[in-house]
Design a protein around this motif. Structure first.
Motif, PDB file in Angstrom:
ATOM      1  N   GLN A  68      -9.259   8.463  -6.161  1.00  0.00           N
ATOM      2  CA  GLN A  68      -9.820   7.117  -6.048  1.00  0.00           C
ATOM      3  C   GLN A  68      -8.873   6.174  -5.313  1.00  0.00           C
ATOM      4  OE1 GLN A  68     -10.687   6.230 -10.137  1.00  0.00           O
ATOM      5  NE2 GLN A  68     -12.662   7.286 -10.077  1.00  0.00           N
ATOM      6  N   SER A  69      -7.579   6.468  -5.349  1.00  0.00           N
ATOM      7  CA  SER A  69      -6.626   5.602  -4.660  1.00  0.00           C
ATOM      8  C   SER A  69      -6.804   5.668  -3.149  1.00  0.00           C
ATOM      9  CB  SER A  69      -5.190   5.957  -5.056  1.00  0.00           C
ATOM     10  OG  SER A  69      -4.788   7.172  -4.474  1.00  0.00           O
ATOM     11  N   LYS A  70      -7.396   6.745  -2.660  1.00  0.00           N
ATOM     12  CA  LYS A  70      -7.683   6.829  -1.224  1.00  0.00           C
ATOM     13  C   LYS A  70      -8.572   5.680  -0.796  1.00  0.00           C
ATOM     14  CE  LYS A  70      -7.276  11.825  -0.967  1.00  0.00           C
ATOM     15  NZ  LYS A  70      -7.984  13.093  -0.800  1.00  0.00           N
ATOM     16  N   SER A  71      -9.516   5.324  -1.638  1.00  0.00           N
ATOM     17  CA  SER A  71     -10.404   4.199  -1.350  1.00  0.00           C
ATOM     18  C   SER A  71      -9.608   2.899  -1.238  1.00  0.00           C
ATOM     19  CB  SER A  71     -11.451   4.092  -2.454  1.00  0.00           C
ATOM     20  OG  SER A  71     -12.110   2.874  -2.420  1.00  0.00           O
ATOM     21  N   VAL A  72      -8.646   2.717  -2.132  1.00  0.00           N
ATOM     22  CA  VAL A  72      -7.797   1.521  -2.094  1.00  0.00           C
ATOM     23  C   VAL A  72      -7.008   1.483  -0.790  1.00  0.00           C
ATOM     24  CG1 VAL A  72      -5.812   0.374  -3.173  1.00  0.00           C
ATOM     25  CG2 VAL A  72      -7.609   1.376  -4.595  1.00  0.00           C
ATOM     26  N   LEU A  73      -6.453   2.625  -0.400  1.00  0.00           N
ATOM     27  CA  LEU A  73      -5.645   2.691   0.819  1.00  0.00           C
ATOM     28  C   LEU A  73      -6.490   2.424   2.063  1.00  0.00           C
ATOM     29  CD1 LEU A  73      -3.463   5.776  -0.111  1.00  0.00           C
ATOM     30  CD2 LEU A  73      -2.768   3.372  -0.120  1.00  0.00           C
ATOM     31  N   LEU A 105       0.825  -1.204   0.000  1.00  0.00           N
ATOM     32  CA  LEU A 105       0.000   0.000   0.000  1.00  0.00           C
ATOM     33  C   LEU A 105       0.864   1.261   0.000  1.00  0.00           C
ATOM     34  CD1 LEU A 105      -2.811  -0.978   2.521  1.00  0.00           C
ATOM     35  CD2 LEU A 105      -3.088  -0.568   0.074  1.00  0.00           C
ATOM     36  N   GLU A 106       1.941   1.240   0.773  1.00  0.00           N
ATOM     37  CA  GLU A 106       2.852   2.384   0.801  1.00  0.00           C
ATOM     38  C   GLU A 106       3.514   2.578  -0.561  1.00  0.00           C
ATOM     39  OE1 GLU A 106       5.493   1.605   4.073  1.00  0.00           O
ATOM     40  OE2 GLU A 106       3.929   2.016   5.560  1.00  0.00           O
ATOM     41  N   ASP A 107       3.913   1.479  -1.206  1.00  0.00           N
ATOM     42  CA  ASP A 107       4.504   1.569  -2.544  1.00  0.00           C
ATOM     43  C   ASP A 107       3.497   2.144  -3.536  1.00  0.00           C
ATOM     44  OD1 ASP A 107       6.872   0.484  -1.603  1.00  0.00           O
ATOM     45  OD2 ASP A 107       6.466  -1.538  -2.404  1.00  0.00           O
ATOM     46  N   PHE A 108       2.266   1.676  -3.449  1.00  0.00           N
ATOM     47  CA  PHE A 108       1.202   2.166  -4.322  1.00  0.00           C
ATOM     48  C   PHE A 108       0.985   3.662  -4.111  1.00  0.00           C
ATOM     49  CE2 PHE A 108      -3.394   3.086  -4.751  1.00  0.00           C
ATOM     50  CZ  PHE A 108      -3.534   2.877  -6.116  1.00  0.00           C
ATOM     51  N   GLN A 109       0.893   4.068  -2.861  1.00  0.00           N
ATOM     52  CA  GLN A 109       0.679   5.474  -2.548  1.00  0.00           C
ATOM     53  C   GLN A 109       1.837   6.332  -3.059  1.00  0.00           C
ATOM     54  OE1 GLN A 109       0.453   6.385   1.649  1.00  0.00           O
ATOM     55  NE2 GLN A 109      -0.697   8.262   1.256  1.00  0.00           N
ATOM     56  N   ASN A 110       3.059   5.883  -2.861  1.00  0.00           N
ATOM     57  CA  ASN A 110       4.224   6.628  -3.349  1.00  0.00           C
ATOM     58  C   ASN A 110       4.216   6.743  -4.869  1.00  0.00           C
ATOM     59  OD1 ASN A 110       5.265   7.089  -0.787  1.00  0.00           O
ATOM     60  ND2 ASN A 110       6.504   5.236  -0.805  1.00  0.00           N
ATOM     61  N   SER A 111       3.841   5.679  -5.550  1.00  0.00           N
ATOM     62  CA  SER A 111       3.790   5.709  -7.014  1.00  0.00           C
ATOM     63  C   SER A 111       2.753   6.703  -7.516  1.00  0.00           C
ATOM     64  CB  SER A 111       3.467   4.315  -7.562  1.00  0.00           C
ATOM     65  OG  SER A 111       4.490   3.413  -7.255  1.00  0.00           O
ATOM     66  N   VAL A 112       1.582   6.701  -6.909  1.00  0.00           N
ATOM     67  CA  VAL A 112       0.530   7.635  -7.319  1.00  0.00           C
ATOM     68  C   VAL A 112       0.972   9.073  -7.053  1.00  0.00           C
ATOM     69  CG1 VAL A 112      -1.833   8.424  -6.845  1.00  0.00           C
ATOM     70  CG2 VAL A 112      -1.365   5.988  -7.083  1.00  0.00           C
ATOM     71  N   GLN A 113       1.618   9.304  -5.924  1.00  0.00           N
ATOM     72  CA  GLN A 113       2.086  10.654  -5.609  1.00  0.00           C
ATOM     73  C   GLN A 113       3.155  11.117  -6.597  1.00  0.00           C
ATOM     74  OE1 GLN A 113       3.246  10.261  -1.492  1.00  0.00           O
ATOM     75  NE2 GLN A 113       1.247  10.921  -0.743  1.00  0.00           N
ATOM     76  N   LYS A 114       4.108  10.244  -6.910  1.00  0.00           N
ATOM     77  CA  LYS A 114       5.159  10.596  -7.872  1.00  0.00           C
ATOM     78  C   LYS A 114       4.563  10.903  -9.238  1.00  0.00           C
ATOM     79  CE  LYS A 114       8.945   7.970  -5.814  1.00  0.00           C
ATOM     80  NZ  LYS A 114       9.827   6.798  -5.981  1.00  0.00           N
ATOM     81  N   LEU A 115       3.629  10.085  -9.654  1.00  0.00           N
ATOM     82  CA  LEU A 115       2.972  10.301 -10.935  1.00  0.00           C
ATOM     83  C   LEU A 115       2.236  11.634 -10.953  1.00  0.00           C
ATOM     84  CD1 LEU A 115       2.210   9.170 -13.717  1.00  0.00           C
ATOM     85  CD2 LEU A 115       0.274   8.029 -12.619  1.00  0.00           C
ATOM     86  N   SER A 116       1.515  11.921  -9.889  1.00  0.00           N
ATOM     87  CA  SER A 116       0.782  13.188  -9.798  1.00  0.00           C
ATOM     88  C   SER A 116       1.717  14.384  -9.860  1.00  0.00           C
ATOM     89  CB  SER A 116      -0.029  13.254  -8.496  1.00  0.00           C
ATOM     90  OG  SER A 116      -1.020  12.267  -8.480  1.00  0.00           O
ATOM     91  N   VAL A 117       2.793  14.332  -9.108  1.00  0.00           N
ATOM     92  CA  VAL A 117       3.748  15.438  -9.077  1.00  0.00           C
ATOM     93  C   VAL A 117       4.406  15.607 -10.447  1.00  0.00           C
ATOM     94  CG1 VAL A 117       5.972  16.175  -8.116  1.00  0.00           C
ATOM     95  CG2 VAL A 117       4.175  15.347  -6.602  1.00  0.00           C
ATOM     96  N   GLY A 118       4.793  14.507 -11.071  1.00  0.00           N
ATOM     97  CA  GLY A 118       5.441  14.571 -12.384  1.00  0.00           C
ATOM     98  C   GLY A 118       4.529  15.170 -13.445  1.00  0.00           C
ATOM     99  N   ILE A 119       3.297  14.731 -13.478  1.00  0.00           N
ATOM    100  CA  ILE A 119       2.347  15.249 -14.465  1.00  0.00           C
ATOM    101  C   ILE A 119       2.025  16.709 -14.174  1.00  0.00           C
ATOM    102  CG2 ILE A 119       0.005  15.027 -15.385  1.00  0.00           C
ATOM    103  CD1 ILE A 119       1.931  12.830 -16.315  1.00  0.00           C
TER     104      ILE A 119
END
Length: 77
Positions: A51-56, A12-26
């Motif tokens: 939507q990833s908040k729901s996953v977390l 879950l932490e890896d997923f959250q970090n990936s989504v955050q990195k993607l958001s910041v990059g875009i």
């Protein structure tokens, strides 16, 4: 915490970090290029992040339930 819950928590932490990195990059690219397509992409990525908040939250609840299960299973009657 059980091994299964720890593994889920790490993923879950890896997923959250990936989504955050993607958001910041875009977001960075959208602000630099001022391209409408990048703005559209940013909007979609923001929606994915939301939507990833729901996953977390679901993952956290799963970890809690796994731990409760192991706690109950280890009790002696």
């Amino acid at each position: 915490m059980s091994g299964y819950a720890q593994q889920i928590r790490r993923e879950l932490e890896d997923f959250q970090n990936s989504v955050q990195k993607l958001s910041v990059g875009i977001k960075s690219a959208a602000s630099i290029w001022k391209d409408p397509k990048y703005s559209e992409l940013l909007s979609e990525i923001s929606r994915v992040a939301s939507q990833s908040k729901s996953v977390l939250l679901t993952g956290d609840k799963s970890c809690e339930n796994i731990n409760k299960f192991y706690q109950i299973a280890s009790e002696e009657f």
